[in-house]
Design an enzyme around this catalytic site. Structure first.
Site, mmCIF file in Angstrom:
data_model
loop_
_atom_site.group_PDB
_atom_site.id
_atom_site.type_symbol
_atom_site.label_atom_id
_atom_site.label_comp_id
_atom_site.label_asym_id
_atom_site.label_seq_id
_atom_site.Cartn_x
_atom_site.Cartn_y
_atom_site.Cartn_z
ATOM 1 N N SER A 1 44.442 45.357 36.708
ATOM 2 C CA SER A 1 43.485 45.513 37.781
ATOM 3 C C SER A 1 42.033 45.437 37.322
ATOM 4 C CB SER A 1 43.723 46.850 38.491
ATOM 5 O OG SER A 1 43.455 47.942 37.607
ATOM 6 N N LYS B 1 33.767 48.977 35.570
ATOM 7 C CA LYS B 1 34.746 48.743 36.638
ATOM 8 C C LYS B 1 34.364 49.579 37.863
ATOM 9 C CE LYS B 1 39.806 48.715 37.319
ATOM 10 N NZ LYS B 1 41.108 48.921 36.618
ATOM 11 N N SER C 1 46.527 47.405 32.879
ATOM 12 C CA SER C 1 45.287 46.925 33.501
ATOM 13 C C SER C 1 44.132 46.666 32.545
ATOM 14 C CB SER C 1 44.834 47.891 34.599
ATOM 15 O OG SER C 1 45.734 47.843 35.677
#
Lengths: 78, 467
Positions: B160, B82, B184
């Site tokens: 996210s 990420k 997330s």
């Protein structure tokens, strides 16, 4: 709620257009109920705040008794 | 040219082939890079591909394995990180325009840990801007645009860790690293039909990761199975002096072998996790519940404690995010963010009182004790990860995904581990997830329960057809 909004507008008003100010007002109004619920939840003076999250783990919850205490045959819940 | 199935092999299956030298890490990496270059843009899955790093790491892995120095199940396995994890010399954008050119001169601890076990980083996964640290209203709240769900590109991946979800679901890498402050990892795993582990708070170092709400931020793996998640988690976990949030050495470390899953688990279905199911989620959830009753014959029901947990979690996230992004808020550069809510919410987040924050922390302490009592009776509690399948890309999330989420609030407030695995599909062929949550530090219980579920089902082996 109004004081928070006025603080935002005083500090950052130059970055916000009217639509954004209106949006913030709506969001603040909608969020007030959550804040009220949180404030109404009964907490005591002695309730400790989890200032930094410390997950409660098994070995912390139940420290093993010292060997000497076991040997002395200390009854449970003493 | 191998068939598409190789891209959906689990880490465990790839590792067997690599260790036995039937599969070359360099060839595997090149295959994933080619596929990522071809399909990554379709799903807005990546911020950056890092072919130079990937091929260099893959060549090193291949040499080591040929010399007989096999580092373990992640050796030579390609993954994506990420884009809030610092990688030396590579842009780390936090998914947000104000940080589009940000470059760190060091690696996040997680990146170093994965490097040390021989994993191969092929790119940085796209994400919601600031991981939602200033709120967001639309799936498009990202420097890379909305992440599209490989099962249906008109639907979102959830956030996210949106790119991480798309990458694993589309077979662009063998696994990805995500982060969770509240939902997330669990939500993108559910929407994308993959397995995702949110570890106990403090077991994985956040050093080098963007801070959102430091008392709730966690890093975890997103992969093809619970077993894969366990193996990746084992490589990532551990105390780190550079992250004061990590727990003690003996409690942070995690070692995994399926043979350690020997406990008879006390499992309970959460009766009040969601008020209702929509979008066709009800039917697969009912079927999954029936499967659970067969797999765990003595499964019970339990209710989550009721209280203002979501209110407390929201306030803590908002206040801590305001502190984390203080310089951005004070500079007025929130306006550079993409999302209309993200452009303004940070200003309001700064204005909560210290007394209200302290009240939220007291509520958290009370909740921790209540959940402690739940886990005196049960090892694992289970519920659907979300009450809906993947939502349309254009949905207003402020209203469309605003249902109560006590399970997410409680799990994240208390730092509890949870693992989401696929448990069925809607009639529109969108995946539904099941979340296994256990007590703090007892990550292995959630892993064992989820893996047991996967030993009896094959939902995790399904994947979308990408052409």
């Amino acid at each position: 709620m109004e004081s928070r909004l006025q603080a935002v507008f005083a500090q950052h008003g130059s970055h916000l257009n009217d639509a954004q100010k209106s949006d913030l007002r709506r969001i603040a109004a909608e969020g007030q109920a959550a804040l009220d619920r949180l404030r109404a939840f009964p907490t005591d003076n002695s309730d400790g705040p989890a200032l930094y999250l410390k997950p409660l783990m098994e070995r912390e919850k139940k420290p093993s008794a010292p060997a000497s205490a076991k040997a002395a045959g200390t009854p449970k819940k003493s | 040219m191998p068939g598409e199935e190789i891209f959906y092999l689990s880490v465990s299956e790839l590792a067997k082939r690599i260790e036995s030298k039937k599969l070359s890490p360099v060839e595997l990496t090149q295959l994933y890079l080619d596929r990522s270059q071809k399909f990554g843009p379709r799903f807005n899955a990546y911020t950056t591909l890092t072919p130079e790093i990937a091929l260099e790491q893959a060549k090193v892995a291949e040499k080591e394995i040929h010399r007989g120095h096999y580092r373990g199940p992640l050796h030579g396995i390609p993954y994506a990180a990420k884009d809030l994890l610092a990688v030396k010399g590579i842009p780390t954008t936090w998914g947000a325009k104000p940080y589009a050119n940000q470059v760190f001169d060091y690696n996040a601890t997680v990146i170093d840990h994965l490097k040390n076990v021989g994993a191969v980083m092929i790119g940085k996964a796209s994400m919601i801007e600031l991981a939602g640290g200033s709120g967001y209203r639309f799936a498009s709240a990202s420097l890379q645009g909305e992440a599209k769900n490989p099962w249906d590109p008109t639907c979102w991946t959830c956030g996210s860790s949106s790119g991480s979800g798309a990458i694993v679901a589309a077979g662009l890498a063998a696994f990805a690293i995500g982060t969770e402050t509240w939902g997330s990892i669990i939500c993108p795993s559910a929407f994308c039909g993959i397995s995702g582990l949110r570890p106990t708070y403090g077991r994985v170092s956040r050093y080098g990761a963007m801070a959102l709400a430091p008392s709730m931020d966690k890093i975890g793996p997103m992969a093809r199975s619970a077993e894969d998640c366990a193996r990746i988690f084992a490589a990532m976990a551990g105390h780190d002096q550079k992250d004061r949030g990590t727990i003690a050495i003996d409690k942070a470390a995690f070692t995994y072998s399926p043979s350690v899953e020997s406990r008879k688990l006390r499992v309970a279905w959460l009766s009040n996790a969601w008020k209702s199911f929509e979008g066709g989620a009800g039917k697969p959830v009912a079927a999954a519940k029936a499967s659970l009753k067969k797999i765990f014959s003595d499964i019970k029901e339990v209710a989550l404690p009721v209280g203002p947990w979501e209110d407390a979690a929201s306030l803590i996230v908002q206040v801590e995010a305001a502190a984390s992004f203080r310089s951005l808020i004070r500079s007025g550069k929130l306006s550079e963010l993409t999302d209309p809510l993200a452009q303004i919410l940070g200003y309001l987040n700064e204005q909560y009182s210290a007394a209200d924050y302290q009240q939220a922390l007291k509520v958290r302490e009370i909740l921790q004790k209540k959940m402690d009592a739940v886990f005196e009776s049960f090892d694992v509690v289970v519920a659907p990860s979300q009450p809906v399948p993947a939502t349309p890309l254009t949905l207003n999330l402020e209203t469309g995904l605003a249902f109560p989420d006590p399970q997410g609030a409680i799990g994240n407030l208390c730092g509890l581990p949870a693992l989401s695995v696929p448990c069925g599909f809607t009639e529109k062929n969108l995946p539904i997830g099941l979340q296994f949550m256990s007590g703090a530090g007892d990550d292995i219980a959630a892993i064992q329960a989820a893996r047991t579920f996967q030993l009896h089902t094959d939902w995790h082996k399904r994947h979308p057809r990408i052409h």
